[in-house]
Design a protein around this motif. Sequence first.
Motif, PDB file in Angstrom:
ATOM      1  N   UNK A  43      52.547  98.281   8.238  1.00 17.52           N
ATOM      2  CA  UNK A  43      53.650  99.100   8.753  1.00 17.52           C
ATOM      3  C   UNK A  43      54.352  98.376   9.890  1.00 17.52           C
ATOM      4  N   UNK A  44      55.634  98.651  10.012  1.00 18.13           N
ATOM      5  CA  UNK A  44      56.434  98.105  11.102  1.00 18.13           C
ATOM      6  C   UNK A  44      57.560  99.094  11.396  1.00 18.13           C
ATOM      7  N   UNK A  45      58.253  98.898  12.500  1.00 20.64           N
ATOM      8  CA  UNK A  45      59.370  99.752  12.879  1.00 20.64           C
ATOM      9  C   UNK A  45      60.641  98.911  12.867  1.00 20.64           C
ATOM     10  N   UNK A  46      61.670  99.431  12.197  1.00 15.15           N
ATOM     11  CA  UNK A  46      62.973  98.772  12.151  1.00 15.15           C
ATOM     12  C   UNK A  46      63.945  99.609  12.980  1.00 15.15           C
ATOM     13  N   UNK A  47      64.467  99.011  14.037  1.00 17.00           N
ATOM     14  CA  UNK A  47      65.487  99.665  14.854  1.00 17.00           C
ATOM     15  C   UNK A  47      66.829  99.085  14.411  1.00 17.00           C
ATOM     16  N   UNK A  48      67.705  99.976  13.917  1.00 20.20           N
ATOM     17  CA  UNK A  48      69.005  99.500  13.438  1.00 20.20           C
ATOM     18  C   UNK A  48      70.109  99.742  14.446  1.00 20.20           C
ATOM     19  N   UNK A  52      77.852  99.558  16.248  1.00 18.83           N
ATOM     20  CA  UNK A  52      78.388  98.236  16.582  1.00 18.83           C
ATOM     21  C   UNK A  52      77.328  97.132  16.611  1.00 18.83           C
ATOM     22  N   UNK A  53      76.058  97.477  16.449  1.00 19.92           N
ATOM     23  CA  UNK A  53      75.018  96.444  16.376  1.00 19.92           C
ATOM     24  C   UNK A  53      75.195  95.648  15.096  1.00 19.92           C
ATOM     25  N   UNK A  54      75.063  94.347  15.204  1.00 18.45           N
ATOM     26  CA  UNK A  54      75.155  93.464  14.041  1.00 18.45           C
ATOM     27  C   UNK A  54      73.795  92.886  13.682  1.00 18.45           C
ATOM     28  N   UNK A  55      72.755  93.482  14.180  1.00 24.86           N
ATOM     29  CA  UNK A  55      71.393  92.984  13.985  1.00 24.86           C
ATOM     30  C   UNK A  55      70.463  94.147  13.728  1.00 24.86           C
ATOM     31  N   UNK A  56      69.257  93.816  13.279  1.00 20.85           N
ATOM     32  CA  UNK A  56      68.152  94.765  13.202  1.00 20.85           C
ATOM     33  C   UNK A  56      67.063  94.230  14.125  1.00 20.85           C
ATOM     34  N   UNK A  57      66.222  95.119  14.626  1.00 23.85           N
ATOM     35  CA  UNK A  57      65.067  94.697  15.413  1.00 23.85           C
ATOM     36  C   UNK A  57      63.820  95.178  14.698  1.00 23.85           C
ATOM     37  N   UNK A  58      62.874  94.263  14.462  1.00 26.73           N
ATOM     38  CA  UNK A  58      61.605  94.580  13.810  1.00 26.73           C
ATOM     39  C   UNK A  58      60.509  94.566  14.879  1.00 26.73           C
ATOM     40  N   UNK A  59      59.825  95.703  15.040  1.00 26.33           N
ATOM     41  CA  UNK A  59      58.740  95.848  16.015  1.00 26.33           C
ATOM     42  C   UNK A  59      57.428  96.106  15.298  1.00 26.33           C
ATOM     43  N   UNK A  60      56.326  95.667  15.902  1.00 26.62           N
ATOM     44  CA  UNK A  60      55.029  96.112  15.420  1.00 26.62           C
ATOM     45  C   UNK A  60      54.883  97.586  15.795  1.00 26.62           C
ATOM     46  N   UNK A  61      53.979  98.277  15.134  1.00 24.74           N
ATOM     47  CA  UNK A  61      53.709  99.680  15.460  1.00 24.74           C
ATOM     48  C   UNK A  61      53.248  99.788  16.909  1.00 24.74           C
ATOM     49  N   UNK A  62      52.359  98.885  17.334  1.00 26.32           N
ATOM     50  CA  UNK A  62      51.849  98.941  18.705  1.00 26.32           C
ATOM     51  C   UNK A  62      52.945  98.695  19.735  1.00 26.32           C
ATOM     52  N   UNK A  63      53.868  97.758  19.468  1.00 29.72           N
ATOM     53  CA  UNK A  63      54.961  97.493  20.417  1.00 29.72           C
ATOM     54  C   UNK A  63      55.865  98.718  20.537  1.00 29.72           C
TER      55      UNK A  63
END
Length: 171
Positions: A43-48, A52-63
Amino acid sequence: MARKFRGSEDVKVDGKGRMSIPARFRRIFEAGDPDWKPSERTRMIVVYGPKDWQKLEFYTVEAADRIDEEIDQLPRGSKQRLWLETLMNGMATEAEIDTDGRLVLPQKLRDKIGLEDAAFFTSKGDFVEVWNPDAYSEASESLQDYMSQFPPDFDPRSFLSAASAAEPHEG
């Protein structure tokens, strides 16, 4: 202390939105998923983020959990807390890396950042940014502009001296 993401990499994206997560990044996502077992998906978390964001951020569950704990320390109802809750929870989704190391990115998220056949991953310590390679080149120009004000032999690690000088040292 959790391991940090390091490095950058170009990856291919197929027509169904599948992309291989580089092995060095997968190991950190696995270590950062408290429920992960070798025979299961990670599992991971995707922050979209906002439109106006042109990127995605992928986080570990713990982060993501550590960030949520910090958000919970802010006063309930404060603008800062509401903004961070909206970003990290309302503009985010949980995703899974399959046992073959691939992530299927929903069409909505691919469209948001203009991903077609390639993605660019770049490490930011406790998360990974994912960009359309062309958009990353444009966005990184402002950092290049900032860096160009310093002489070529400047060592940016000297910024760290100011941070550690402010902390009391035990003897």
